[in-house]
Design an enzyme around this catalytic site. Structure first.
Site, PDB file in Angstrom:
ATOM      1  N   SER A 162       0.822  -1.305  -0.077  1.00 48.82           N
ATOM      2  CA  SER A 162       0.234  -0.169   0.017  1.00 48.82           C
ATOM      3  C   SER A 162       0.772   1.268  -0.086  1.00 48.82           C
ATOM      4  CB  SER A 162      -0.879  -0.150   1.210  1.00 48.82           C
ATOM      5  OG  SER A 162      -0.153  -0.189   2.325  1.00 48.82           O
TER       6      SER A 162
ATOM      7  N   HIS B 139      -5.779  -2.920  -2.123  1.00 51.08           N
ATOM      8  CA  HIS B 139      -5.794  -1.970  -3.186  1.00 51.08           C
ATOM      9  C   HIS B 139      -5.577  -3.035  -4.554  1.00 51.08           C
ATOM     10  CE1 HIS B 139      -4.711   1.101  -0.360  1.00 51.08           C
ATOM     11  NE2 HIS B 139      -4.317   0.051   0.385  1.00 51.08           N
TER      12      HIS B 139
ATOM     13  N   LYS C  25     -12.458   0.881  -0.606  1.00 53.52           N
ATOM     14  CA  LYS C  25     -11.606   1.479  -1.617  1.00 53.52           C
ATOM     15  C   LYS C  25     -12.427   1.518  -2.995  1.00 53.52           C
ATOM     16  CE  LYS C  25      -7.698   0.624   1.264  1.00 53.52           C
ATOM     17  NZ  LYS C  25      -8.217   0.005   2.468  1.00 53.52           N
TER      18      LYS C  25
END
Ligand code: WAQ
Ligand code: MG
Length: 634
Positions: free
Chosen positions: A431, A459, A489
């Site tokens: 990340s 991610h 996200k």
């Protein structure tokens, strides 16, 4: 004070199945005998060691009374048992007692005794006629009780001073060492007529039930019976027993440590503040009235404000209300939660899925459910804090392997063959660096060692792979055993999830504490994430657009002489010094671009960086502008 009316000894003794639980005694005037007996009975019945099946209260007329002034009290603060024993040894040495380590070793024998060990201070011979019982100091009290009232609750401190004072008055006794056998009471003391009563705040390990008393004797053998008679029969009232002052109320001291820690944080350039965005998430926001280009959001696909996603959430709010009402296992599961889980499993190509309140909870929840004492977790050195915390909470042995180094991982796995289970966990996209796990070799290595494999796709979901399905799609390879991801996200909602086999998910539903003991997120959150998944499935170009924008930013930065790389939506811009990174971030804000500075403890000290993250909806123009602003700000 006691001369006119006769005094009575009131003794209590409580046991169960013949085993001693508690005992106490008071010396009081006749008028206080009933109250004292009642108080001692109450104390016996409410003893933390357990409820007795036999409580004896004995009342006797006191014999001739010896009045003694209390030993003076001094307190020595010690932090550990070892330090406490060293302090005891030092004090007694000054009083002519040697062979202390050997004397301390004798506490192994006193644990089961109701009385004290009477030890020859020089030859270390035991002098008690009944070694199983020991010598009991009795017929003693604080003179205050005799003067007025009945017994109150147990006061370790006052009762110990009374006993120690009487013991030091016994002929031939030169010193005493006492360790409580209450496993939570770590304070003990040494006493002698020259040292007084020396409290030692920590003299044993927390949880250790072994305690006892050792009376040290120096004198002719033929006087031992008189010493024992004195200890066991002579009535003693101790005057002026000091009252233990309550710990001072000192707010300044209490808060000082926190203030100093925060000052150090500030001095190191590590102070953190929250900035409030005055608009929906998206590529632009307003902060303190200023329009900003956002290159820091994890809402990679720009779905948090997508009308289809917003509408799904709004419908769910109208239908199901705002809160879920409880844990999933009680009352907190609604149709949107279940629909989302089915959808996630289908999207990732697994048998089943389970959602958690946050990504952090999903990581902690799966790691602590699978691993415990006796297991081994192998964790990449750059893994996210939520993985690290899961490892710590699990109590398993944690082996950190070098970043993305499958040879190091393999070596460390070889060292864990004896562990019950092995779990290898890695971020899919790291990340703070934006690089990818080498998944094919990761799977090959974990399988070879029969270890559980787990990846965190926080991610990766919505970003990697032709249709945004994540790292497995990116590499066109098989699945790890445990696929973790977030809804907060690329999916624009909130929460974390685990995808895997039915066995795994059944296990988590039954064993994962963050899942079991938290209220589930509201149904509107599930509906939003579900709708976002539908959007992604219908518009896979969004995932490709994120990656294209990230590559474009790397290219634009190179034109300004700034070298970096990425394989995801995350573009790290190395700075190094913490304060410089914060200043660069502030200079970017001045230029209308929001990119946060990332510092220790998120990344290693001295490797501070700007962490840019692009979205599918950033335009080429915006990417060019941001790169220029970054070059100026550095
Ligand atoms: N006579 C001789 N030995 C005794 C007696 C007695 N009357 N009472 C207890 N013992 C022995 C026995 O072996 C116990 O197992 C051991 O002492 C410890 O007794 O804050 O709580 O009641 O300044 O566990 C000391 C510190 C607390 C007080 C002592 O002892 C302070 C304590 P416990
Ligand atoms: Mg004992």
């Amino acid at each position: 004070m006691s001369g006119d009316s006769p005094l009575y000894c009131v003794k209590m003794r409580a046991s169960r199945d013949g085993a001693h639980i508690s005992g106490a005694e008071k010396i009081v005037p006749a008028s206080a005998v009933p109250g004292t007996a009642e108080a001692l009975a109450a104390r016996a019945l409410a003893h933390p060691k357990g409820s007795p099946d036999d409580v004896r209260i004995k009342v006797e007329r006191a014999g001739e009374i010896l009045h003694l002034p209390s030993l003076p009290v001094r307190t020595y603060k010690t932090a550990t048992a070892a330090e406490g024993m060293a302090k005891a040894a030092e004090l007694l040495a000054s009083d002519g007692v040697t062979r202390l380590p050997e004397i301390f070793a004798r506490f192994r024998e006193t644990y089961a005794m109701r009385g004290a060990m009477l030890l020859d201070a020089d030859t270390l011979e035991r002098l008690e006629p009944d070694r199983a019982r020991g010598v009991r100091a009795t017929y003693m009290d604080d003179a205050e009780s005799a003067a007025k009232r009945s017994a109150s609750g147990k006061n370790h401190y006052a009762e110990a001073i009374v006993l120690a004072t009487k013991v030091q008055a016994a002929p031939g006794v030169i010193a005493e060492i006492c360790v409580s056998d209450d496993p939570d009471y770590l304070t003990g003391y040494v006493a002698s007529s020259t040292l007084g009563y020396c409290r030692i705040t920590t003299i044993k390990e927390k949880g250790d039930p072994a305690g006892g008393r050792i009376f040290l004797y120096r004198g002719p053998r033929e006087h031992v019976p008189e010493t024992i008679r004195f200890l066991e029969k002579q009535c003693v009232l101790v005057e002026g027993v000091p009252v233990l002052a309550p710990p001072p109320e000192a707010p300044e001291t209490r808060w000082r440590g926190l203030r100093e820690d925060l000052d150090a944080v500030r001095d190191a350039g590590l102070w953190r503040t929250i900035r409030t965005c005055e608009s929906a998430a998206g590529p632009h926001t307003r902060i303190e009235g200023r329009d900003l280009l956002v290159l820091s959001s994890n809402d990679y696909l720009d779905l948090a404000r997508d009308p289809r996603v917003v509408e799904a959430a709004a419908r769910a709010v109208r239908e199901y209300g705002t809160g879920s009402g409880g844990s999933r296992l009680t009352t907190g599961s609604q149709p949107p939660h279940e629909a989302l889980e089915r959808h996630l499993a289908a999207f990732k190509g697994t048998e089943d899925a389970l959602v958690f309140g946050t990504g952090y909870m999903a990581n902690v929840g799966v790691i602590t459910a699978i691993c415990g004492r006796g297991d081994a977790i192998l964790s990449d050195e750059l893994n996210h804090a939520s993985i690290i915390d899961g490892c710590r909470l699990s109590r398993a042995d944690v082996l950190v392997y070098r970043h993305n180094d499958m040879d190091d991982l393999s070596r460390k796995l070889s060292a864990c063959r004896e562990h019950r289970r092995r779990l290898v966990v890695s971020d899919a996209v790291f990340s703070m660096d934006g690089d990818l796990l080498d998944l094919p070799r990761f799977l090959e290595t974990t399988r070879r060692h029969d270890a559980f494999s787990m990846i965190d796709e926080a991610h990766a979901t919505g970003v990697l792979g032709a249709t945004g399905r994540g790292l497995c799609e990116h590499f066109s390879c098989g699945h790890p055993d445990i696929l973790m991801g977030t809804l907060s996200k690329a999916l624009g909602a909130e929460g974390g999830f685990i995808c895997g086999s039915r066995l795994l998910v059944d296990y988590l539903r039954n064993r994962s504490r963050p899942f079991i003991f938290s209220t589930s997120f509201p149904p509107s959150v599930a509906a939003a994430a579900d709708a976002a998944l539908f959007v992604l499935e219908a518009e896979p170009w969004r995932a490709e657009a994120v990656r294209r924008n990230a590559r474009a930013l790397v290219g634009e930065l190179a034109r300004h002489g700034i070298r970096t790389r990425t394989e995801s939506a995350i573009v790290p811009i190395p700075v190094g010094d913490e304060t410089r990174a914060v200043r660069a971030s502030a200079a970017l804000l001045e230029r209308g671009v929001w990119i946060p500075a990332i510092r220790y403890p998120t990344v290693a000290r001295g490797t501070a960086r700007l962490r840019a993250a692009v979205m599918a909806s950033h335009t080429d123009e915006e990417i060019r502008f941001a790169a220029g602003a970054i070059a100026e700000a550095l």
